[in-house]
Write a protein that holds these residues in place. Structure first.
Motif, mmCIF file in Angstrom:
data_model
loop_
_atom_site.group_PDB
_atom_site.id
_atom_site.type_symbol
_atom_site.label_atom_id
_atom_site.label_comp_id
_atom_site.label_asym_id
_atom_site.label_seq_id
_atom_site.Cartn_x
_atom_site.Cartn_y
_atom_site.Cartn_z
ATOM 1 N N LYS A 57 0.839 -1.210 0.000
ATOM 2 C CA LYS A 57 0.000 0.000 0.000
ATOM 3 C C LYS A 57 0.873 1.258 0.000
ATOM 4 O O LYS A 57 0.564 2.231 -0.670
ATOM 5 N N LEU A 147 -9.993 4.350 -0.197
ATOM 6 C CA LEU A 147 -10.647 3.460 -1.175
ATOM 7 C C LEU A 147 -9.616 2.644 -1.948
ATOM 8 O O LEU A 147 -9.798 1.443 -2.176
ATOM 9 N N LEU A 148 -8.538 3.298 -2.332
ATOM 10 C CA LEU A 148 -7.491 2.591 -3.073
ATOM 11 C C LEU A 148 -6.849 1.502 -2.214
ATOM 12 O O LEU A 148 -6.522 0.420 -2.707
ATOM 13 N N GLN A 150 -8.392 -0.149 0.127
ATOM 14 C CA GLN A 150 -9.376 -1.242 0.179
ATOM 15 C C GLN A 150 -9.272 -2.127 -1.052
ATOM 16 O O GLN A 150 -9.324 -3.346 -0.956
ATOM 17 N N ASN A 151 -9.130 -1.479 -2.218
ATOM 18 C CA ASN A 151 -9.006 -2.258 -3.460
ATOM 19 C C ASN A 151 -7.725 -3.075 -3.470
ATOM 20 O O ASN A 151 -7.729 -4.232 -3.886
ATOM 21 N N LEU A 154 -8.153 -6.155 -1.143
ATOM 22 C CA LEU A 154 -9.348 -6.972 -1.307
ATOM 23 C C LEU A 154 -9.148 -8.471 -1.095
ATOM 24 O O LEU A 154 -9.833 -9.089 -0.286
ATOM 25 N N GLU A 155 -8.185 -9.037 -1.814
ATOM 26 C CA GLU A 155 -8.012 -10.492 -1.743
ATOM 27 C C GLU A 155 -7.158 -10.921 -0.548
ATOM 28 O O GLU A 155 -7.084 -12.097 -0.227
#
Ligand SMILES: [Fe+2]
Ligand SMILES: [Fe+2]
Length: 180
Positions: A57, A147-148, A150-151, A154-155
């Motif tokens: 991140k 938000l970025l 979170q994306n 995600l996995e």
């Protein structure tokens, strides 16, 4: 900023893993053998949580946005931090090699170097570089970065939750057994 607070919270989890790693290294050196499943778990935590979840991140989202907003991507603190992420990966590979060879002393030495590197890296981010980055970001960036993140996660999120749970358990085991 909320996105920075989230990364700082992840630092606290990484520090917990470093505490376990160092206690494990001390004990392994004293006893001359490595606790193989526990050491494998810590290496998985460092690869999957500290590196693939957290450093990813920073590198692919936060540092990118800071650079878009005018902070130098190269020749400054962001490049230094990325270099340290890379150095950390080399230490993890070396620890895995020592673990494969059942070399407790080699593992312990490498583990201490890694813990030292990452603790100082986290301190630099928390105290110096994150406040610097915040100067470049707006409230809108904060929302978008969350938000970025979170994306990006995600996995990985479900697996990382499992890792944190196991870390909690291992953390109390190692405190108890090492008597520290
Ligand atoms: Fe970092
Ligand atoms: Fe970090």
């Amino acid at each position: 900023m909320e996105n920075i607070e989230l990364l700082k919270m992840e630092h606290r989890n990484i520090e917990k893993a470093l505490d376990v790693l160092v206690r494990m290294a001390d004990r392994a050196e004293k006893q001359g053998t490595l606790p193989i499943p526990e050491a494998e778990f810590i290496l998985d935590f460092l690869r999957s949580y500290a590196d693939a979840f957290h450093h990813n991140k920073e590198e692919s989202v936060l540092f990118e946005r800071a650079a878009e907003k005018g902070m130098s991507r190269f020749g400054g603190p962001l490049e230094v931090l990325e270099g340290e992420h890379e150095e950390g990966r080399a230490h993890i590979r070396a620890m895995a090699q020592h673990l494969g060879d059942n070399d407790a002393a080699g593992f312990a030495g490498e583990a201490r170097h890694y813990a030292q590197l990452l603790r100082s890296h986290i301190h630099t981010e928390d105290q110096d570089v994150f406040p610097m980055i915040e100067e470049y970001l707006s409230g809108g960036d904060d929302v978008e970065l969350l938000l970025l993140y979170q994306n990006a996660d995600l996995e990985k999120r479900a697996y990382c939750r499992q890792l944190l749970k196991k870390l909690e358990a291992l953390s109390s085991t190692f405190k108890f057994r090492s008597g520290s």
